[in-house]
Design a protein around this motif. Structure first.
Motif, PDB file in Angstrom:
ATOM      1  N   ALA A  18      54.163 168.264 -37.731  1.00 57.19           N
ATOM      2  CA  ALA A  18      54.401 166.976 -37.095  1.00 57.19           C
ATOM      3  C   ALA A  18      53.191 166.503 -36.290  1.00 57.19           C
ATOM      4  N   ARG A  19      52.321 167.459 -35.898  1.00 61.85           N
ATOM      5  CA  ARG A  19      51.170 167.074 -35.094  1.00 61.85           C
ATOM      6  C   ARG A  19      50.128 166.325 -35.908  1.00 61.85           C
ATOM      7  N   GLY A  20      50.212 166.371 -37.215  1.00 63.92           N
ATOM      8  CA  GLY A  20      49.240 165.695 -38.053  1.00 63.92           C
ATOM      9  C   GLY A  20      48.227 166.654 -38.630  1.00 63.92           C
ATOM     10  N   PRO A  21      47.185 166.135 -39.249  1.00 64.74           N
ATOM     11  CA  PRO A  21      46.191 166.984 -39.920  1.00 64.74           C
ATOM     12  C   PRO A  21      45.395 167.824 -38.927  1.00 64.74           C
ATOM     13  N   ASP A  22      44.864 168.940 -39.413  1.00 62.76           N
ATOM     14  CA  ASP A  22      44.122 169.874 -38.564  1.00 62.76           C
ATOM     15  C   ASP A  22      42.807 169.279 -38.065  1.00 62.76           C
ATOM     16  N   GLY A  23      42.261 168.280 -38.757  1.00 65.65           N
ATOM     17  CA  GLY A  23      40.940 167.750 -38.407  1.00 65.65           C
ATOM     18  C   GLY A  23      40.891 166.948 -37.124  1.00 65.65           C
ATOM     19  N   ILE A  24      42.029 166.633 -36.519  1.00 66.05           N
ATOM     20  CA  ILE A  24      42.044 165.791 -35.320  1.00 66.05           C
ATOM     21  C   ILE A  24      41.230 166.422 -34.195  1.00 66.05           C
ATOM     22  N   ALA A  25      41.430 167.721 -33.956  1.00 67.85           N
ATOM     23  CA  ALA A  25      40.713 168.402 -32.874  1.00 67.85           C
ATOM     24  C   ALA A  25      39.206 168.390 -33.117  1.00 67.85           C
ATOM     25  N   ASP A  26      38.792 168.563 -34.362  1.00 66.98           N
ATOM     26  CA  ASP A  26      37.361 168.555 -34.681  1.00 66.98           C
ATOM     27  C   ASP A  26      36.747 167.181 -34.413  1.00 66.98           C
ATOM     28  N   VAL A  27      37.469 166.129 -34.810  1.00 70.90           N
ATOM     29  CA  VAL A  27      36.969 164.761 -34.580  1.00 70.90           C
ATOM     30  C   VAL A  27      36.863 164.485 -33.087  1.00 70.90           C
ATOM     31  N   ALA A  28      37.903 164.834 -32.337  1.00 66.76           N
ATOM     32  CA  ALA A  28      37.906 164.580 -30.897  1.00 66.76           C
ATOM     33  C   ALA A  28      36.738 165.288 -30.211  1.00 66.76           C
ATOM     34  N   GLU A  29      36.491 166.521 -30.591  1.00 68.37           N
ATOM     35  CA  GLU A  29      35.394 167.280 -29.992  1.00 68.37           C
ATOM     36  C   GLU A  29      34.036 166.659 -30.320  1.00 68.37           C
ATOM     37  N   LYS A  30      33.940 166.101 -31.499  1.00 68.65           N
ATOM     38  CA  LYS A  30      32.677 165.527 -31.966  1.00 68.65           C
ATOM     39  C   LYS A  30      32.337 164.220 -31.259  1.00 68.65           C
ATOM     40  N   VAL A  31      33.347 163.391 -30.953  1.00 68.12           N
ATOM     41  CA  VAL A  31      33.074 162.032 -30.468  1.00 68.12           C
ATOM     42  C   VAL A  31      33.431 161.801 -29.011  1.00 68.12           C
ATOM     43  N   ILE A  32      34.077 162.756 -28.348  1.00 68.28           N
ATOM     44  CA  ILE A  32      34.608 162.507 -27.007  1.00 68.28           C
ATOM     45  C   ILE A  32      33.538 162.068 -26.015  1.00 68.28           C
ATOM     46  N   ASP A  33      32.302 162.601 -26.154  1.00 72.00           N
ATOM     47  CA  ASP A  33      31.247 162.243 -25.205  1.00 72.00           C
ATOM     48  C   ASP A  33      30.706 160.831 -25.417  1.00 72.00           C
ATOM     49  N   ALA A  34      31.051 160.209 -26.547  1.00 77.20           N
ATOM     50  CA  ALA A  34      30.617 158.824 -26.797  1.00 77.20           C
ATOM     51  C   ALA A  34      31.598 157.813 -26.220  1.00 77.20           C
ATOM     52  N   VAL A  35      32.786 158.282 -25.836  1.00 74.64           N
ATOM     53  CA  VAL A  35      33.806 157.397 -25.265  1.00 74.64           C
ATOM     54  C   VAL A  35      33.642 157.392 -23.752  1.00 74.64           C
ATOM     55  N   VAL A  36      33.613 156.190 -23.168  1.00 70.88           N
ATOM     56  CA  VAL A  36      33.346 156.049 -21.734  1.00 70.88           C
ATOM     57  C   VAL A  36      34.455 155.268 -21.046  1.00 70.88           C
ATOM     58  N   ASN A  37      34.523 155.416 -19.737  1.00 70.29           N
ATOM     59  CA  ASN A  37      35.385 154.580 -18.917  1.00 70.29           C
ATOM     60  C   ASN A  37      34.579 153.388 -18.431  1.00 70.29           C
ATOM     61  N   ILE A  38      35.201 152.233 -18.378  1.00 70.46           N
ATOM     62  CA  ILE A  38      34.557 151.031 -17.863  1.00 70.46           C
ATOM     63  C   ILE A  38      35.219 150.681 -16.540  1.00 70.46           C
ATOM     64  N   SER A  39      34.448 150.742 -15.456  1.00 70.40           N
ATOM     65  CA  SER A  39      34.962 150.434 -14.122  1.00 70.40           C
ATOM     66  C   SER A  39      34.376 149.104 -13.654  1.00 70.40           C
ATOM     67  N   THR A  40      35.224 148.206 -13.197  1.00 71.11           N
ATOM     68  CA  THR A  40      34.751 146.901 -12.727  1.00 71.11           C
ATOM     69  C   THR A  40      35.244 146.642 -11.308  1.00 71.11           C
ATOM     70  N   THR A  41      34.466 145.844 -10.599  1.00 71.91           N
ATOM     71  CA  THR A  41      34.827 145.420  -9.250  1.00 71.91           C
ATOM     72  C   THR A  41      34.755 143.908  -9.184  1.00 71.91           C
ATOM     73  N   GLN A  42      35.765 143.303  -8.574  1.00 73.60           N
ATOM     74  CA  GLN A  42      35.823 141.850  -8.462  1.00 73.60           C
ATOM     75  C   GLN A  42      36.290 141.477  -7.067  1.00 73.60           C
ATOM     76  N   THR A  43      35.650 140.500  -6.449  1.00 73.98           N
ATOM     77  CA  THR A  43      36.061 139.997  -5.141  1.00 73.98           C
ATOM     78  C   THR A  43      37.001 138.818  -5.340  1.00 73.98           C
ATOM     79  N   ILE A  44      38.196 138.921  -4.764  1.00 76.01           N
ATOM     80  CA  ILE A  44      39.188 137.861  -4.926  1.00 76.01           C
ATOM     81  C   ILE A  44      39.744 137.466  -3.568  1.00 76.01           C
ATOM     82  N   GLU A  45      40.330 136.287  -3.523  1.00 80.85           N
ATOM     83  CA  GLU A  45      41.000 135.835  -2.318  1.00 80.85           C
ATOM     84  C   GLU A  45      42.392 136.427  -2.288  1.00 80.85           C
TER      85      GLU A  45
END
Length: 482
Positions: A18-45
């Protein structure tokens, strides 16, 4: 005992499958460092009010819950901890991914919209200030640039979203609820999904869990290629219910390339107004089966005009690509290079013709003007004739002034529409002008009636009208005649 062991073995295998194909963990390990968080700051009233209305956004958790402190801190930080009424800073978090080790990242426009400051947070926690390269609001995409850190970056490659198959496994990685890099998996539920969020809708639908904060994150295939950008979800609760949408990589690649090269989108422009070819319109135009994009109007200074494209033509192929409905034409024209000469196959009076058009550039500041629907003015009715539930009259100076109809508009005026008639259902209204009946120009109410009678004698079930509003904007309407 043997039977019991066999059952246990079967049960132990099912969850693994049910978890899906075995390759998921390999893909995640390969690309995880290319995925980033985007943090923004906005001044509002700040809009202070009794009890601070923002508190309603915080989830209600049982006292003592292990997540109670986490969510309290998270939502207090979003409110800035300021109960006063002055300006305050608000923070938001989304996702993105690196496409070039020189320091180029992609995210959603709505993640960084109106931000005063944008920061990219790497998977190892490194925080880097980012600048905006450009945005495309119509596809909700944005490109950022930043100075790479000393540590080498990992970038991902785009795959071909056109090759996706229904049921194919995909992986979403992002920053849901500010929890950091999170991997979820699911399948492609649908392709080319149009949810009426923009003129170029063609989303990949997936049941991989996508939540708030995942916006702008990548959707991968099992080869580790980005085949979509996770953009939005349908959910009454705000959490994933298995209906998420991603902008396909085919669209993303073109937008990113244009933004990087020009800092803006340069889309092709045909210079026409189009509408759906309904079954009634198809029958009136002798088109079987109903398909294509009906040309409702042609811009005087647009590329289609000198190419000989006219109102009433139906575009069925553009630059070798089949056009099944109006959205197909909008997408393929927008994706075609400005200045390119292309063959456009049209159907005119039941016969196919090929026109060559040199595309112009779309001014994205222009918004399409929908066919207007006027309310019926209350005044004395002029002498009229009746047909198809319509009261018709010739265009006199008095009537032009009364209904605010430009002198350039020629045809027969509609002064009243019977409630419950087919014409009323098709949103015809007093002040509209019938320009053509069955692709022949009409100058008075008698012409309209004669054309309708001829259509009836031919045994046709509907008649095609070319209708103008007072400003000269055209649209086609098919009305039943039997």
């Amino acid at each position: 005992m043997a039977v019991g062991l066999a059952c246990a073995a079967a049960l132990s295998v099912a969850p693994a499958q049910a978890r899906g194909p075995d390759g998921i963990a390999d893909v995640a390990e390969k690309v995880i460092d290319a995925v980033v968080n985007i943090s923004t700051t906005q001044t509002i009233e700040a809009k202070a009010g009794p009890g601070d209305g923002n508190k309603g956004a915080s989830p209600q958790l049982p006292p003592g819950s292990p997540f109670e402190e986490f969510f309290d801190d998270f939502f207090k930080n979003r409110r800035g901890g300021d109960k006063g009424g002055g300006p305050r800073k608000t923070n938001s978090l989304g996702s993105g991914f690196i496409v070039d080790t020189a320091g180029i990242a992609v995210t959603n426009n709505h993640v960084i919209a109106d931000a005063d400051e944008i920061n990219i947070i790497m998977n190892d926690g490194t925080k880097i200030k980012a600048e905006l390269v450009g945005v495309d609001k119509k596809t909700d995409l944005a490109v950022l640039k930043f100075k790479p850190p000393a540590k080498p970056l990992v970038a991902v490659k785009f795959g071909d979203s056109d090759k996706l198959r229904l049921g194919e496994w995909v992986i979403a990685i992002g920053n849901p609820f500010s929890l950091g890099g999170t991997v979820t998996a699911g399948i492609v539920s649908a392709r080319n999904r149009d949810i009426n969020s923009g003129p170029y809708d063609s989303y990949i639908q997936t049941d991989a869990a996508i939540n708030r904060g995942n916006s702008g994150g990548p959707l991968f295939n099992l080869d580790g290629e980005v085949i979509g950008v996770n953009t939005l979800i349908i959910s009454p609760s705000g959490g994933s219910i298995g209906i998420g949408f991603a902008v396909p990589s085919k669209t993303v690649i073109g937008v990113v390339d244009s933004l990087r090269q020009f800092g803006e989108l340069r889309r092709g422009w045909l210079g026409v107004r189009i509408q759906q070819v309904t079954d009634e319109i198809a029958e009136s135009l002798n088109i079987k089966p109903a398909r294509g994009a009906l040309i409702a109007g042609v811009e005087e200074k647009g590329p289609a005009k000198p190419a000989g494209i006219e109102p009433g033509d139906v575009v069925v192929k553009f630059d070798g690509k089949d056009i099944k409905e109006p959205k197909d034409l909008s997408r393929v024209v927008a994706d075609t290079a400005v200045g390119k000469s292309v063959d456009v196959v049209i159907i005119r009076k039941g016969k196919e013709e090929t026109k060559q058009v040199t595309l112009g550039r779309l001014d994205d500041g222009d918004k399409p003007v929908p066919a207007s629907v006027k309310s019926q003015p209350e005044a004395e009715k002029p002498v009229t004739q009746k047909a198809l539930g319509l009261d018709l009259a010739g265009l006199s100076k008095e009537l032009r002034a009364k209904y605010k109809i430009k002198d350039s508009v020629k045809g027969v005026l509609i002064t009243s529409v019977d409630i419950g008639s087919d014409a009323a259902e098709k949103r015809l209204a007093a002040g509209d002008v019938i320009v053509e009946v069955a692709q022949e120009a009409v100058g008075n109410a008698g012409d309209v009636k004669k054309r309708i009678e001829a259509i009836k004698k031919d045994g046709k079930k509907s008649v095609l009208l070319l209708v103008s509003n007072g400003d000269g904007e055209l649209r086609f309407v098919a009305l039943g005649v039997q």
